[in-house]
Design a protein around this motif. Structure first.
Motif, mmCIF file in Angstrom:
data_model
loop_
_atom_site.group_PDB
_atom_site.id
_atom_site.type_symbol
_atom_site.label_atom_id
_atom_site.label_comp_id
_atom_site.label_asym_id
_atom_site.label_seq_id
_atom_site.Cartn_x
_atom_site.Cartn_y
_atom_site.Cartn_z
ATOM 1 N N LYS A 266 0.969 -1.066 0.225
ATOM 2 C CA LYS A 266 -0.328 -0.293 -0.039
ATOM 3 C C LYS A 266 0.996 1.335 0.197
ATOM 4 O O LYS A 266 0.427 2.336 -0.651
ATOM 5 N N LYS A 267 2.295 1.190 0.111
ATOM 6 C CA LYS A 267 2.916 2.000 0.425
ATOM 7 C C LYS A 267 4.343 2.233 -0.087
ATOM 8 O O LYS A 267 4.564 0.684 -0.216
ATOM 9 N N ILE A 268 5.272 2.554 -0.352
ATOM 10 C CA ILE A 268 6.587 2.421 -1.215
ATOM 11 C C ILE A 268 7.388 3.469 0.051
ATOM 12 O O ILE A 268 7.168 5.031 -0.438
ATOM 13 N N THR A 269 8.669 2.902 -0.210
ATOM 14 C CA THR A 269 9.554 4.124 0.916
ATOM 15 C C THR A 269 10.387 4.913 -0.863
ATOM 16 O O THR A 269 10.373 3.597 -1.898
ATOM 17 N N GLU B 206 1.220 14.789 -6.070
ATOM 18 C CA GLU B 206 2.534 14.553 -6.833
ATOM 19 C C GLU B 206 3.389 15.410 -5.891
ATOM 20 O O GLU B 206 2.699 16.065 -4.853
ATOM 21 N N GLY B 207 4.310 15.725 -5.825
ATOM 22 C CA GLY B 207 5.773 16.229 -4.822
ATOM 23 C C GLY B 207 7.280 15.605 -5.524
ATOM 24 O O GLY B 207 7.425 14.501 -6.109
ATOM 25 N N ILE B 208 7.882 16.019 -4.264
ATOM 26 C CA ILE B 208 8.989 15.273 -4.487
ATOM 27 C C ILE B 208 9.595 14.294 -3.380
ATOM 28 O O ILE B 208 8.912 14.808 -2.392
ATOM 29 N N MET B 209 10.076 13.335 -3.184
ATOM 30 C CA MET B 209 10.509 12.430 -1.694
ATOM 31 C C MET B 209 11.505 12.292 -1.883
ATOM 32 O O MET B 209 12.725 13.234 -2.786
ATOM 33 N N VAL B 210 12.744 12.709 -0.552
ATOM 34 C CA VAL B 210 13.746 12.419 -0.044
ATOM 35 C C VAL B 210 13.814 11.433 0.862
ATOM 36 O O VAL B 210 12.942 10.255 1.552
ATOM 37 N N LYS B 211 15.335 10.832 1.157
ATOM 38 C CA LYS B 211 15.095 9.198 1.854
ATOM 39 C C LYS B 211 14.563 9.561 2.952
ATOM 40 O O LYS B 211 14.470 10.866 4.174
ATOM 41 N N GLY B 212 13.780 8.357 3.258
ATOM 42 C CA GLY B 212 13.007 8.380 4.507
ATOM 43 C C GLY B 212 12.134 8.601 4.112
ATOM 44 O O GLY B 212 10.900 8.148 4.813
ATOM 45 N N ASP B 213 11.600 9.158 3.054
ATOM 46 C CA ASP B 213 9.896 9.597 3.291
ATOM 47 C C ASP B 213 9.238 8.893 2.207
ATOM 48 O O ASP B 213 9.415 6.806 1.705
ATOM 49 N N GLU B 214 8.096 8.396 2.852
ATOM 50 C CA GLU B 214 6.973 7.174 2.244
ATOM 51 C C GLU B 214 5.447 6.986 1.514
ATOM 52 O O GLU B 214 5.396 8.673 2.200
ATOM 53 N N VAL B 215 5.102 6.930 0.384
ATOM 54 C CA VAL B 215 3.924 7.461 0.375
ATOM 55 C C VAL B 215 3.006 6.385 -0.084
ATOM 56 O O VAL B 215 3.269 5.275 -0.402
ATOM 57 N N LYS B 216 1.936 6.543 -0.171
ATOM 58 C CA LYS B 216 0.844 6.308 -0.747
ATOM 59 C C LYS B 216 0.919 5.309 -1.219
ATOM 60 O O LYS B 216 0.993 6.124 -2.801
ATOM 61 N N VAL B 217 0.278 4.270 -1.883
ATOM 62 C CA VAL B 217 0.170 4.184 -4.038
ATOM 63 C C VAL B 217 -0.234 3.903 -4.178
ATOM 64 O O VAL B 217 -2.016 3.477 -3.581
ATOM 65 N N LYS B 218 -0.756 4.331 -5.757
ATOM 66 C CA LYS B 218 -1.788 4.511 -6.451
ATOM 67 C C LYS B 218 -1.697 3.780 -7.663
ATOM 68 O O LYS B 218 -0.460 4.731 -7.998
#
Length: 96
Positions: free
Chosen positions: A35-38, A71-83
């Motif tokens: 459900k999420k990806i780092t 939308e956005g930017i990920m940095v080390k340590g981030d996790e977002v919900k996958v769609k």
């Protein structure tokens, strides 16, 4: 009784629990089942490994994400919900 081991941790076979998401990482289709990806997982999908070279850095951007953060930017340590249909762009930079 091997089936009981699979279900000990929760309801693996409950509806919606085994969803596969089709995502694009650097324009290549990938299947993701969580459900999420780092940040690290996206980089590994893009390049196969994360470089241990301290001069190498990664930039991860995404589009078509969850309604709370489309939308956005990920940095080390981030996790977002996958769609389903989410798009990730990963670039590798070498500071020389």
């Amino acid at each position: 009784m091997e089936n009981s081991k699979k279900n000990e941790g929760g309801n693996e076979n409950a509806p919606g629990q085994n969803k596969e998401f089709k995502i694009l990482v650097n324009a290549r289709e990938k299947i993701w089942t969580e459900k999420k990806i780092t940040f690290d997982e996206v980089v590994i999908l893009a390049f196969g490994v994360i470089s241990s070279d301290p001069n190498v850095s990664y930039t991860v951007t995404f589009k078509k994400g969850d309604n709370n953060k489309p939308e956005g930017i990920m940095v080390k340590g981030d996790e977002v919900k996958v769609k389903d249909g989410m798009r990730f762009n990963v670039t590798q930079t070498n500071r020389s």
